[in-house]
Design an enzyme around this catalytic site. Structure first.
Site, PDB file in Angstrom:
ATOM      1  N   SER A   1      -7.319  -3.823   8.117  1.00 52.49           N
ATOM      2  CA  SER A   1      -8.328  -4.502   8.952  1.00 52.49           C
ATOM      3  C   SER A   1      -8.382  -3.850  10.329  1.00 52.49           C
ATOM      4  O   SER A   1      -9.453  -3.691  10.916  1.00 52.49           O
ATOM      5  CB  SER A   1      -7.993  -5.986   9.100  1.00 52.49           C
ATOM      6  OG  SER A   1      -7.995  -6.614   7.844  1.00 52.49           O
TER       7      SER A   1
ATOM      8  N   ARG B   1       0.818  -1.214   0.000  1.00 53.80           N
ATOM      9  CA  ARG B   1       0.000   0.000   0.000  1.00 53.80           C
ATOM     10  C   ARG B   1       0.846   1.256   0.000  1.00 53.80           C
ATOM     11  O   ARG B   1       0.567   2.215  -0.691  1.00 53.80           O
ATOM     12  CB  ARG B   1      -0.907   0.029   1.247  1.00 53.80           C
ATOM     13  CG  ARG B   1      -2.014  -0.996   1.213  1.00 53.80           C
ATOM     14  CD  ARG B   1      -2.639  -1.143   2.565  1.00 53.80           C
ATOM     15  NE  ARG B   1      -1.653  -1.602   3.536  1.00 53.80           N
ATOM     16  CZ  ARG B   1      -1.922  -1.979   4.772  1.00 53.80           C
ATOM     17  NH1 ARG B   1      -3.153  -1.924   5.213  1.00 53.80           N
ATOM     18  NH2 ARG B   1      -0.974  -2.398   5.575  1.00 53.80           N
TER      19      ARG B   1
END
Ligand code: PNS
Length: 159
Positions: free
Chosen positions: A128, A90
């Site tokens: 998450s 990311r």
């Protein structure tokens, strides 16, 4: 490439993970999403629940299957005859951990290959941990996770 292995904790799967799975599915004949049992951190969802949620979220992708694994990733990689592991990258902050893991796995098993895929820009801030925190604090998680995951998260946090 024939078999790509996408391992992770997936506690729970979010749209960034799904983006990586869809990209891998375009590149490979088969994608095995592998949920790690011994992640060394307390999981909100059991291994069975995490597998079920990924199965629901990937139902539209014929070449994707979901499995749970225990022990070393290199052993599971060899057992299923994977050609490469896929991991999402990311931001630069992911790089050090991913680089270390890829090279350690290659040290453990010289045939081990890691391929990094970048999720689309709209997902690069997702994790998450953050999704769980937002849900816990009453924020809107709809844009970040598949619908069954949003329902499961809200139900779990209410119980
Ligand atoms: O989603 P995560 O938590 O970043 O995934 C990490 C995971 C599950 C891929 C990694 O911890 C792993 O491969 N665990 C299995 C045990 C293992 O092989 N450890 C040595 C890795 S260098």
């Amino acid at each position: 490439m024939r078999i790509a292995l996408y391992p992770g904790s997936f506690d729970p799967i979010h749209n960034g993970h799904l983006d990586v799975i869809e990209r891998a599915a375009h590149l490979c004949e088969r994608v095995v999403v592998a949920v790690a049992q011994n992640i060394g951190k307390e999981a909100l969802f059991s291994i069975e629940e995490r597998v079920d949620l990924i199965e629901e979220a990937t139902r539209h992708l014929d070449s994707v299957e979901v499995a749970a694994f225990e022990g070393l990733l290199v052993d599971f990689y060899a057992r299923i005859g994977a050609d490469a592991v896929v991991r999402g990258l990311r931001a630069v902050s992911d790089f050090e951990y991913e680089f270390q893991m890829a090279l350690m796995n290659r040290q453990l098993s010289p045939e081990f290959e890691t391929i990094f895929l970048m999720p689309s820009q709209e997902h690069i801030f997702l994790s998450s941990r953050m999704v769980k925190e937002i849900a816990r604090l009453g924020g809107e998680i709809g844009p970040f996770v598949p619908e069954p995951v949003a329902s499961a998260l809200l139900a779990r946090l209410r119980s």
